[in-house]
Every structure is written in C-alpha cells, then in structure tokens.
Design an enzyme around this catalytic site. Sequence first.
Site, mmCIF file in Angstrom:
data_model
loop_
_atom_site.group_PDB
_atom_site.id
_atom_site.type_symbol
_atom_site.label_atom_id
_atom_site.label_comp_id
_atom_site.label_asym_id
_atom_site.label_seq_id
_atom_site.Cartn_x
_atom_site.Cartn_y
_atom_site.Cartn_z
ATOM 1 N N CYS A 116 0.791 -1.233 0.000
ATOM 2 C CA CYS A 116 0.000 0.000 0.000
ATOM 3 C C CYS A 116 0.821 1.280 0.000
ATOM 4 C CB CYS A 116 -0.947 0.004 1.195
ATOM 5 S SG CYS A 116 -2.052 -1.431 1.272
ATOM 6 N N HIS A 170 -2.912 6.503 4.276
ATOM 7 C CA HIS A 170 -1.811 5.570 4.571
ATOM 8 C C HIS A 170 -0.452 6.078 4.095
ATOM 9 C CE1 HIS A 170 -0.719 1.017 5.136
ATOM 10 N NE2 HIS A 170 -0.224 1.810 6.082
#
Length: 573
Positions: free
Chosen positions: A72, A133
């Site tokens: 990610c 994130h």
Amino acid sequence: MAILQFLLLFLCLYPIREANAQKPNILLLMVDDLGIGDVGCYGNNTIRTPNIDRLAREGVKLTQHIAAASLCSPSRSAFLTGRYPIRTGMTGHGGNKVLMWSAVSGGLPKNETTFAKILQEQGYFTGIIGKWHLGVNCELRNDFCHHPLNHGFDYFYGTPFTLINDCEVSRPSEMHMKFKKILWFYAQVFATTLLTLVAAKIWHFINISWKIIFAFTFLGTVYFIYWYVAYAFQMYWDCILMKNFEIIEQPMDLEKKAGQIVGEVKAFINRNKEGPFLLFVSFLHIHTPHYTTKEFRGRSKHDLYGDNVEEVDSMVGEILDAIDQEGLVNNTLTYFASDHGGYLEGMEGSPHLKGSNGIYRGGKGMGGLEGGIRVPGILRWPGVIPAKTVIDRPTSLMDIFTTVTKLGGGKLPQDRIIDGKDLMPLVQGLVPNSDHKFMFHYCDEYLHAVRWQQTSSDTIWKVHYYSHKFKPEGAGACYGSKLCGCSGDQVIYHVPPLLFNLSNDPSENNPLPSDLALYNEVLQIVEEAVVHHKATLHPVPHQLNVLNNIWNPRLQLCCGTFPLCWCNKGETN
C-alpha cells in the site's frame, strides 16, 4: 464607479473561467488489495462486478497495468508523485514494508510534489475520500506535515491509516504478530529473571543492591506497559475517521463506512459540479477485515471477500450514477484501478477469503511477480477516449501523475525525475506502443525484476533476479511470515537471472534456457538499462525504517485528552 469596477473584475476573471471550462474533471477510483482476477471484465465469472465492467465497455481496458510496488504505502506514494518509491524513500526498509501506525514520523516527504498540488495551482478543487496511509505528523501531534491537506488536497474525508483486522473486535489481530510473540517470550524471561533475583537477594545467594533490582523492574515495566498500550488500544490509535484536520470518529464504526464514503463522494461532486475538480476516491474495501454491510453479506459465492468486492462494485455504480445525474460524464476523465495485487495469504483458514490474481503468479507483497503488481486499469472519457478498447501494452499507476498533470494544464516538475508517462496518446490510439521501454520492479529496496518492451518484435520480456521461497503446498504462501520477505534467506537469488517471454508466458512458468543466444542478447540490453536506472538514484531518508515507523505517543491523533481518545461526532457531509 462600482459598475465599472465590477465590469473590470468580470473581464479579468472571464479568461480564467473560460480556461477552467475547458479542463476536464478528474475522478480517480482506487480499490485496496483488489486482484486482477476478481473483476468480471478481466475474466472472473463467479463475482458480480457489473459497474466496473460497464466502465470497461465505455472506455479503455489496460491489460498490462502495473503498480510500482506490491504494497500500500509505497504503491500509493508512486501513484501520487509519478516516481518510483526508491526515489522518495517510501520503499520497505529494515523489515518494515509499509507505515505500521498512524502515530509515526514517516510518510510522504514534504518536498515531494503530488498531482493534486499541481492541479490545485491550476484552479482545480482537489479532494481525497477514503484511505490515505502515507503518514500524518512529523514532530508534533498536530503538525500534519504528511497530511493530505499539506500535499495538495483541499478536502479530506477518511482514515489517515488503513483498515486492519484490529479495527473489528471480532477479528484476530494481524499487526506485528511475529514481534508480539517475541515480546511475550521476553516478558516471560523478564518475569522469571526478576523473581529469581528477588529470591536470590532474600536468601543471600547473591550480593546485589535493591536499587539495581528496582531500576531493572522499573525500566522493564515501563517498556512492557508502552507496548501493551500500543497494541491493546490499537483500535483507538489507528482506526480513525477524519474530516480535514478534525477527528470525527475514534474508533470508526465500520458498518457505516460504505454509506458515508459514497455520501461524501456525491456531496463533493454536487458542490463542485461547476468544476474543474480532482477527486481521488480511495476505497477502504477490500482490505482485511473485509467489513461488509448487512445488505451485501452472504450475497456472493466467496464469503466475506466476495461480498466485499460486490459491495465496492455497487459503490462504484453509485458514484458513476452521480456523475451522470450531474451531467458531467462527457467532461470527466474516470480512472479505475487497484493499488496492487490481491492478498493471497490474508485470511487463513478459508479458500474463499482471499483475492484472485487470475493466471498471474504471486500476490500482494511479492514485488517481482505479476500477481503482485499487475492490476485492473480502466479509463473512460466519452468522446475523447474510444469505447470498448483493450490495450495490451505496459502502463503504470505512475502514469496517472503525468496524464492528469498535462490534462489539467500543469507542468511536470523539472527538478526531479518523473517516471510516469502520458497515457493519452496511447489510449486515444495515436501511438502503437507505450512510452515505457523498461519498467523496474522492486520488492522493498531490492530490484527483483525488470520488464522490457521490445517493439521491434512486439514482445514483452521480463528478467527476474530474485524469487520468493514458497511453501511446498502452493505459490500463495511464503516462508517466514504472511507477507513474503524480499531478501536474505527468504528469497532465491538467480545466477544467471531468469528470463520470461511475458507475451507468450504471462504466468511466468517457463523461463528461457540460459544457453540460448537470444537469452544473452535480451539480458545484455536489460542489464544496460539497469545500470542506467541505478545511476539516476540518489540516497534519500528511509521513511519506513524503524525510527520513522515505531509508535510514538507524542504523535498520536486523539479526539479528547490523551490517552482518553474517543469521539463520535455524527454524520457530516
């Protein structure tokens, strides 16, 4: 006089309004952990994705769309900046592969330029709804140095971290499992040693000061309390919903998230329908714990995983309907993708609770294999991009940076290397080949593989320098941990390297014999490209190393007085 001033102001603003009217709206849809084999238009016939399939029919489907990383944080940093993570310090390092907490000092560096920042300067209203994130704070709890609003976004609604099992009390923890086992082992060693020292002191077996025993006890207690607080309250520390800089839910109520995200997207589109706008919808689906609202539970043939995919497809449909209802479809470039390959090892115990990467080997965390980096990629812009088109040429998530920058009237930064290419000539059929002659596939900071588009023979070659060590029971599990290691004893170093013809062998099952003349010809060209590529790399601070990626209570986002962090401020649109 007032009328004259008004006319002058109108004449000054008119060219700006006219220029903005020619700029398309940009709608970017990114699903988390979606495998290329999970989508109907890419070959799945057991999970229903009619809305994503509709996008493919109405636009261009990319069959060699490649993420710059298989996890990610590094993949998303590359998407936003158009640069390989190795250039920005966003590669895995020292065992940490992504940002592991919201309260860490690492994140997308302040000196990096996102496409949002460029389009913001071109008059776009920019927003991100969903997952970030990429860090929050650097030195203080509210300096927000890595926050989306300090990286070119005007509006943020979502979680600064990501979803994890720890966000749902019914799920087993998935964070730092190996470390927590080590911690528990040393806790027992500490307790045993302490009891032994106290007993030995009482019975005069050793001559040791009580002050030393007290200091040992105090330091050990502080250490274990620190880590207990970090993990025991992780739902409160990381499962947070924010609106701009404000925390509005801590912890999040997952049951409401799908509806809240779609509602926010619709409201954003309505508020900014006069345009131009850039909206990055970064779905929380389909990451573990595969939370699914009641309406979609049990609807698919693949348990919660399939339910999750079908729910996110429904969310995509609602967003597309909102674009249609506002009359924006012909002036909106819509892009759909996943941040990397499907997670093959995420939910152990059920063959249905994992992603599918179709015919491609590997998955999330496997930086060199196609299953970890080949993702769905679809673009739609009626009247500009031809419908019902399939392009089988190498493209990258990083290309969105260059593409939308140019469409929005911005200029590419001249003080750094931009790895993304402009997709428009390719998807409009103006050129036959991708501008990506070579693509470099990293696992953490290690170059695992290189792709070469040989246009003279219409062949895609791929060289592998490393391979993951798989358990005998299948290619979906690696030795050592749930996520594959990238170096050391968890990989196989190939001497000579493996060479695959991806055009004929997309599953990477049959490497060419190394004694062929063709093997040596291709390898020489690729290795020359590697030398040139490495010459363009320069040392940068590692954002994901231990010091930048360890839970720091000083940086903890908190709604309330730390450590009593809890709030629910209700619906906000």
